[in-house]
Scaffold this motif. Structure first.
Motif, short mmCIF file in Angstrom:
data_model
loop_
_atom_site.label_atom_id
_atom_site.label_comp_id
_atom_site.label_asym_id
_atom_site.label_seq_id
_atom_site.Cartn_x
_atom_site.Cartn_y
_atom_site.Cartn_z
N PHE B 94 1.00 -1.31 0.03
CA PHE B 94 0.04 -0.05 0.05
C PHE B 94 0.77 1.22 -0.03
CE2 PHE B 94 -0.52 -1.20 4.61
CZ PHE B 94 0.12 -0.05 5.32
N GLY B 96 3.35 1.48 -1.78
CA GLY B 96 3.68 1.63 -3.37
C GLY B 96 2.19 2.12 -4.10
N ILE B 97 1.11 1.65 -3.58
CA ILE B 97 0.11 2.15 -4.20
C ILE B 97 0.07 3.72 -4.11
CG2 ILE B 97 -2.56 2.08 -3.89
CD1 ILE B 97 -1.53 -0.56 -4.87
N VAL B 99 2.40 5.96 -3.75
CA VAL B 99 3.40 6.49 -4.33
C VAL B 99 2.68 6.49 -5.93
CG1 VAL B 99 5.63 6.31 -5.56
CG2 VAL B 99 5.38 5.54 -3.00
N GLY B 100 2.40 5.46 -6.26
CA GLY B 100 1.71 5.48 -7.79
C GLY B 100 0.63 6.32 -7.89
N SER B 101 -0.20 6.30 -6.94
CA SER B 101 -1.48 7.21 -7.21
C SER B 101 -1.18 8.61 -6.99
CB SER B 101 -2.56 6.99 -6.01
OG SER B 101 -2.37 6.89 -4.66
N ALA B 102 -0.13 9.17 -6.06
CA ALA B 102 0.14 10.48 -6.00
C ALA B 102 1.12 10.81 -7.21
CB ALA B 102 1.53 10.53 -4.95
N MET B 103 1.77 10.00 -8.01
CA MET B 103 2.35 10.41 -9.27
C MET B 103 1.07 10.75 -10.18
SD MET B 103 5.15 7.50 -9.65
CE MET B 103 6.87 7.44 -9.01
N ALA B 104 0.01 9.86 -9.97
CA ALA B 104 -1.03 10.09 -11.02
C ALA B 104 -2.05 11.07 -10.56
CB ALA B 104 -1.41 8.84 -11.41
N GLY B 105 -1.77 11.76 -9.63
CA GLY B 105 -2.77 13.03 -9.56
C GLY B 105 -3.61 13.09 -8.07
N LEU B 106 -3.46 12.09 -7.42
CA LEU B 106 -4.13 11.89 -5.97
C LEU B 106 -3.35 12.27 -4.74
CD1 LEU B 106 -6.47 8.36 -6.55
CD2 LEU B 106 -6.94 10.88 -7.08
N GLN B 124 9.82 2.06 -0.55
CA GLN B 124 9.07 2.88 -1.49
C GLN B 124 8.96 4.27 -1.00
OE1 GLN B 124 7.18 2.50 -3.86
NE2 GLN B 124 7.12 0.30 -4.45
N SER B 128 11.59 5.69 -3.78
CA SER B 128 10.47 6.13 -4.48
C SER B 128 10.30 7.64 -4.47
CB SER B 128 9.54 5.22 -4.73
OG SER B 128 10.20 4.06 -5.51
#
Lengths: 426, 361
Positions: B94, B96-97, B99-106, B124, B128
């Motif tokens: 989670f 990692g989730i 990090v990825g969702s922050a990169m994508a705008g959340l 992470q 990251s």
């Protein structure tokens, strides 16, 4: 970490626990489905069996035979338009020529590191052609072809490898760690498999934002052994994320052969455990990869579910410039696989369609080599990024202590500029 | 929650709220507005989720169960399962989730049940979240708040009682906040959620239930505190005590004891460990000429070590009449047995004795 959590739970006020159990006891009791929260359907048996894992192997989806002909009984497949087919072929050839050039440049000590894509060009170009441009790509490190296909120029690749003033990454990352926000390609991250949970997070964002995008994340069969991969599969499944997990099963994780990496039927076998749909495809058959991606994309978007796509292939090159693969595999093995080259196979196919011939091929190769050499020379001679870039982008706004250091270095450099190289903005 | 018995008369209470607030934390005798740290954190998240629909919470037990420590209480009910998300048990998953969702705008708020478990996800957080903005040449920022209880709780031993303040503060790219009271918790968590950089927000389990007086200003939904600014909790001229989180409480208790023997300590609540408000510390040392750092974490390469080094490198060094001394947790994993646990953690008396020693009284 469950044990530790139980300890923490113990500390929680009993009042809250009561509430929790109250909730549990009101879970629907439906005998048609299951009284066990952990499984969907009940089937009791009086036989005590040990269930061995299934012995069958999931077949590999293939369209093109080695001689470039289409396999019999191929139904409802999509062959790209002629101009797209040519773009695909030329991209593969360009990628392999650029690889040779940059690999050699590392051997000559001109760049510190490089990783080739040899043998896996069809995976990269075929999937890039099948995706939508705004689908987000998380690569591992052997996915340069996707960037190339999306419009990253040879000049940009080389600028990155040299870390020069025109590198859009400002010389921050080691070679092959490309990234492009404009091309929806996330900057490569060195620690293996961290990209998988992140890609799921991005897919989760897309779902929340309802923007009709999906995520694709690439990884090797070795990376699939990392805990991150399993966390990512489970999260993507439980959070219903639109994501394609693209495994490049290329036979080796540096020197470790795939059969030492797992005991199941490759990476698709994880699908059933995590409740995720799967496709297995011939990674050296670009038309098969292209079709698999179209189908996978349609599936993840229509169902808002993940999918594992395993492409069977062979890493023809060394793992990286830090590796000599002849230490752990025979030259014969490599030679046999070079006959399976995805570039050769597509070339044969283009020939059968009269779109390409040997003369066009040698002309294109010669011209591409010439242009890439020129680009290479220019990139190698460019200035390095301004030294101030060292301090930028640590935080959104530069903090005071870094600003102080930057100013102090500026004073120093202006006093002693004669003692510093001229190619870094001094 | 138990009501503590007060031996103080109301008139003393009113004039000494600051010093006595902890011992009175659960009394209802005060007319002033009070708020627990837990409620402060909860309302900070609530207000920011209301303000910005990109903000969401994920972690173990955060939704249906309202959080292992009830910090996310009521938010699942209010915002639903798309914004308060229970995840499978895998910190690296989670994180990692997030990090990825922050990169994508959340704008994720990633709750670790305790920061001890964040070790499973530290790749992470460090490799990251902290480094992506730099590595992407300023193109991709990662606005995440990693939050949860940190440091020693009570009777939970080695694997639940570690302070990660120094660990996370070492990494450029991260901001690290360690609040003390309700005002800190509310103002700084809101600031962290709005911040464009990844923030590690280190709460303290033992302070969750404590009530602290708050002003109307703090209750305002636009109240935010600046990240990187320390607060002088108590003014004094003789010695500076600099601390964070639970350490502030110890320092305030020690300051009270010192005051009884005529020593007026200035207590600095760091609030933020990175960026560190070294200027406030320097100004205080210039005035008091003596300083002690107080933290519950380990001494080796700790927050006190960093403060000490920065003082040495600054103007403040020339104002010192005695060496900087660190009062910290003992350099051992936390033992379970109560008597040993007390011995392993700094106590107000340790601060008092150290202060007397360096002041030569």
């Amino acid at each position: 970490m469950m044990y530790s959590k139980i300890t923490v739970r113990r500390l929680i006020d009993l009042k809250f626990l009561k509430k929790y159990y109250k909730f549990s006891s009101t879970m629907p009791v439906n005998v048609d489905k299951s009284i066990y929260p952990g499984i969907k359907k009940i089937d009791y048996t009086s036989k005590l069996n040990i269930d061995e894992p299934p012995m069958n192997t999931v077949p590999i989806f293939r369209i093109l035979k080695n001689n470039g002909e289409i396999t019999n009984n191929c139904n409802s497949i999509i062959i790209p338009e002629n101009n797209e087919l040519l773009k695909m072929y030329k991209s593969m050839v360009l990628l392999s020529i650029m690889d040779k050039l940059l690999y050699e440049s590392q051997r000559q000590g001109r760049i510190s590191f490089y990783m080739t894509n040899e043998g896996e060009e069809a995976i990269q170009i075929g999937s890039a052609a099948g995706l939508n441009f705004n689908d987000m790509v998380y690569g591992q490190y052997r996915e340069s072809g996707i960037l190339l296909y999306r419009g990253f120029t040879p000049e940009q690749f080389m600028n990155q490898c040299f870390g020069n003033i025109d590198d859009i990454g400002k010389g921050r990352q080691m070679p092959v760690h490309y990234g492009s926000k404009n091309l929806n390609f996330v900057t490569i991250s060195s620690p293996l498999t961290t990209q998988l949970p992140q890609a799921v997070g991005t897919a989760f964002s897309f779902k929340q934002l309802k923007n009709n995008r999906c995520t694709i994340v690439y990884f090797g069969e070795g990376a699939a052994s990392e805990g991150d991969a399993h966390a990512a599969f489970n999260f993507a499944s439980t959070l219903d994320c639109p994501i394609i997990f693209f495994c490049r099963n290329n036979g080796y994780a540096i020197s470790t052969p795939a059969h030492e990496q797992y005991r199941g039927d490759g990476i698709v076998s994880h699908g059933s455990g995590y409740g995720i749909a799967t496709i297995r495809v011939d990674g050296n058959d670009i038309i098969a990869v292209y079709n698999a991606i179209l189908k996978a994309r349609e599936y993840v978007m229509n169902n808002t579910r993940p999918l594992i796509l395993e492409a069977m292939t062979y890493r023809l090159g060394h793992h990286s410039t830090s590796d000599d693969s002849t230490a752990y595999r025979s030259k014969d093995e490599i030679k046999n696989w070079s006959n399976e080259s995805p570039i050769k196979r597509l070339k044969q196919f283009l020939k059968t369609k009269d779109l390409w011939n040997d003369q066009l091929d040698s002309e294109y190769t010669k011209e591409t080599k010439k242009q890439l050499m020129q680009t290479f020379t220019i990139a190698s001679k460019k200035n390095k990024p301004n030294w101030k870039e060292m301090f930028n982008d640590v935080y959104y706004e530069i903090p005071e202590h870094l600003l102080t250091q930057m100013n102090s270095l500026e004073d120093h450099l202006s006093k002693y500029s004669d003692h510093y190289p001229k190619d870094c903005g001094v | 929650m138990a009501f503590s018995i007060s031996f103080y008369s109301p008139s003393i209470l009113m004039s000494s709220v600051k010093v006595f607030k902890r011992s009175l934390s659960t009394t209802r005798m005060l007319a002033n507005k009070q708020m627990t740290v837990r409620d402060a954190l909860n309302s900070a998240m609530d207000e920011e989720m209301e303000r910005d629909e990109r903000v969401y919470i994920l972690g173990e037990e955060v939704a249906l169960y309202d959080g292992a420590y009830k910090v996310s209480r009521g938010l699942y009910k209010k915002y639903g399962e798309s914004r308060v998300i229970d995840t499978p048990i895998t910190e690296i998953g989670f994180a990692g989730i997030a990090v990825g969702s922050a990169m994508a705008g959340l704008r994720p708020i990633c709750e670790f049940m305790t920061f001890n478990f964040s070790m499973q996800a530290i790749d992470q957080v460090i490799n990251s979240a902290a480094k992506t903005f730099y590595m992407s040449a300023g193109r991709v920022n990662v606005p995440i708040v990693f939050r949860g209880p940190n440091g020693a709780a009570s009777g939970v031993a080695a694997q639940h009682s570690q302070c990660f303040g120094a660990w996370y503060s070492q990494c450029p790219g991260l901001k690290v906040i360690s609040p003390y009271n309700s005002e800190d918790a509310k103002g700084l968590l809101k600031a962290a959620i709005r911040d464009p950089d990844p923030v590690v927000f280190l709460e303290n389990e033992l302070l969750y239930g404590n009530q602290y007086p708050i002003t109307d200003e703090v209750l305002d939904k636009d109240f935010v505190l600046p990240i990187g600014k320390a607060k002088i909790e108590r003014k004094g001229d003789h010695i500076t005590l600099v601390a964070h989180s639970k350490g502030v409480e110890l320092a305030l208790d020690a300051a009270k004891e010192l005051s009884a023997i005529g020593i007026e300590a200035e207590v600095i609540n760091l609030r933020s460990l990175r960026p560190l408000d070294i200027n406030t510390i320097i100004q205080s040392v210039v005035k008091t000429n003596h300083i002690i750092s107080v933290e519950q974490g380990w001494p080796y390469a700790g927050i006190g070590s960093e403060i000490s080094a920065q003082i040495m490198e600054s103007e403040a060094f020339y104002h010192l009449d005695a060496p900087v001394i660190r009062v910290t947790g003992a350099d051992v994993p936390m033992p379970y047995t109560k008597s040993l646990e007390i011995a392993a953690l700094p106590q107000p008396n340790d601060i008092v004795e150290t202060a007397k020693k360096i002041l030569g009284v």
